[in-house]
Design a protein around this motif. Structure first.
Motif, PDB file in Angstrom:
ATOM      1  N   ASP A 121       0.827  -1.209   0.000  1.00 50.64           N
ATOM      2  CA  ASP A 121       0.000   0.000   0.000  1.00 50.64           C
ATOM      3  C   ASP A 121       0.861   1.260   0.000  1.00 50.64           C
ATOM      4  OD1 ASP A 121      -2.345  -1.491  -0.014  1.00 50.64           O
ATOM      5  OD2 ASP A 121      -2.431  -1.564   2.187  1.00 50.64           O
ATOM      6  N   VAL A 122       1.895   1.269   0.810  1.00 45.94           N
ATOM      7  CA  VAL A 122       2.804   2.421   0.848  1.00 45.94           C
ATOM      8  C   VAL A 122       3.497   2.590  -0.488  1.00 45.94           C
ATOM      9  CG1 VAL A 122       4.907   3.323   1.932  1.00 45.94           C
ATOM     10  CG2 VAL A 122       3.118   2.310   3.358  1.00 45.94           C
ATOM     11  N   LEU A 123       3.931   1.482  -1.067  1.00 43.47           N
ATOM     12  CA  LEU A 123       4.601   1.535  -2.354  1.00 43.47           C
ATOM     13  C   LEU A 123       3.657   2.012  -3.458  1.00 43.47           C
ATOM     14  CD1 LEU A 123       7.285   1.036  -3.735  1.00 43.47           C
ATOM     15  CD2 LEU A 123       6.612  -1.336  -4.064  1.00 43.47           C
ATOM     16  N   MET A 124       2.417   1.530  -3.473  1.00 42.74           N
ATOM     17  CA  MET A 124       1.433   1.973  -4.467  1.00 42.74           C
ATOM     18  C   MET A 124       1.209   3.480  -4.348  1.00 42.74           C
ATOM     19  SD  MET A 124       0.067  -0.556  -6.335  1.00 42.74           S
ATOM     20  CE  MET A 124      -1.685  -0.572  -6.524  1.00 42.74           C
ATOM     21  N   ASP A 125       1.076   3.951  -3.116  1.00 42.75           N
ATOM     22  CA  ASP A 125       0.886   5.380  -2.869  1.00 42.75           C
ATOM     23  C   ASP A 125       2.096   6.174  -3.369  1.00 42.75           C
ATOM     24  OD1 ASP A 125      -0.690   7.564  -1.751  1.00 42.75           O
ATOM     25  OD2 ASP A 125       0.916   7.686  -0.247  1.00 42.75           O
ATOM     26  N   TYR A 126       3.271   5.680  -3.096  1.00 40.07           N
ATOM     27  CA  TYR A 126       4.507   6.340  -3.529  1.00 40.07           C
ATOM     28  C   TYR A 126       4.539   6.465  -5.046  1.00 40.07           C
ATOM     29  CZ  TYR A 126       9.501   7.063  -4.348  1.00 40.07           C
ATOM     30  OH  TYR A 126      10.713   7.542  -4.782  1.00 40.07           O
TER      31      TYR A 126
END
Length: 130
Positions: A121-126
């Motif tokens: 999720d953090v990576l997708m947001d990034y």
């Protein structure tokens, strides 16, 4: 985002993997001693493939291995070697295991996932916010 980076001559990478395999018929044959021996065998083999073992642990019928690899690592070859060598060594060194599991030690399949140092999720947001 902070990665544990490794470098090659023209590359920078962070490749971590989580590997799980189970004993044939999910037989409860992995004692602490046998699991420790599997870890030793895997550590000895890893250098031949440019792999660094981070952790080996499991239960009585399965093993988890966390490792880092290079982009050039032939993952199928490494995993097949790891399963084959550990199978041969454990069955030859522990006769009671060979009696329980005559022809093979591991199930044919396995689980392998690449891991990151952040959640997906953090990576997708990034990525979405670049």
């Amino acid at each position: 985002m902070k990665y544990n980076l490794q470098t090659g001559s023209h590359t920078v990478y962070a490749l971590q993997y989580h590997f799980v395999t189970v004993t044939k018929y999910r037989a409860d044959v992995l004692s602490d001693e046998i699991s420790e021996r599997i870890g030793e065998v895997v550590n000895d083999l890893a250098g031949d493939f440019g792999v660094e073992i981070q952790n080996v642990n499991g239960g009585s019928d399965h093993i988890h291995i966390l490792f880092t690899a290079k982009p050039t690592t032939d993952m199928t070859k490494f995993i097949n070697s790891m399963k084959g060598v550990t199978s041969r060594k454990i069955r030859s060194e522990y006769p009671e295991v060979k009696q329980s599991l005559k022809d093979s030690f591991w199930q044919p399949g396995y689980f392998l996932a690449s891991t990151g140092q952040v959640s997906i999720d953090v990576l997708m947001d990034y990525v979405e916010n670049q």
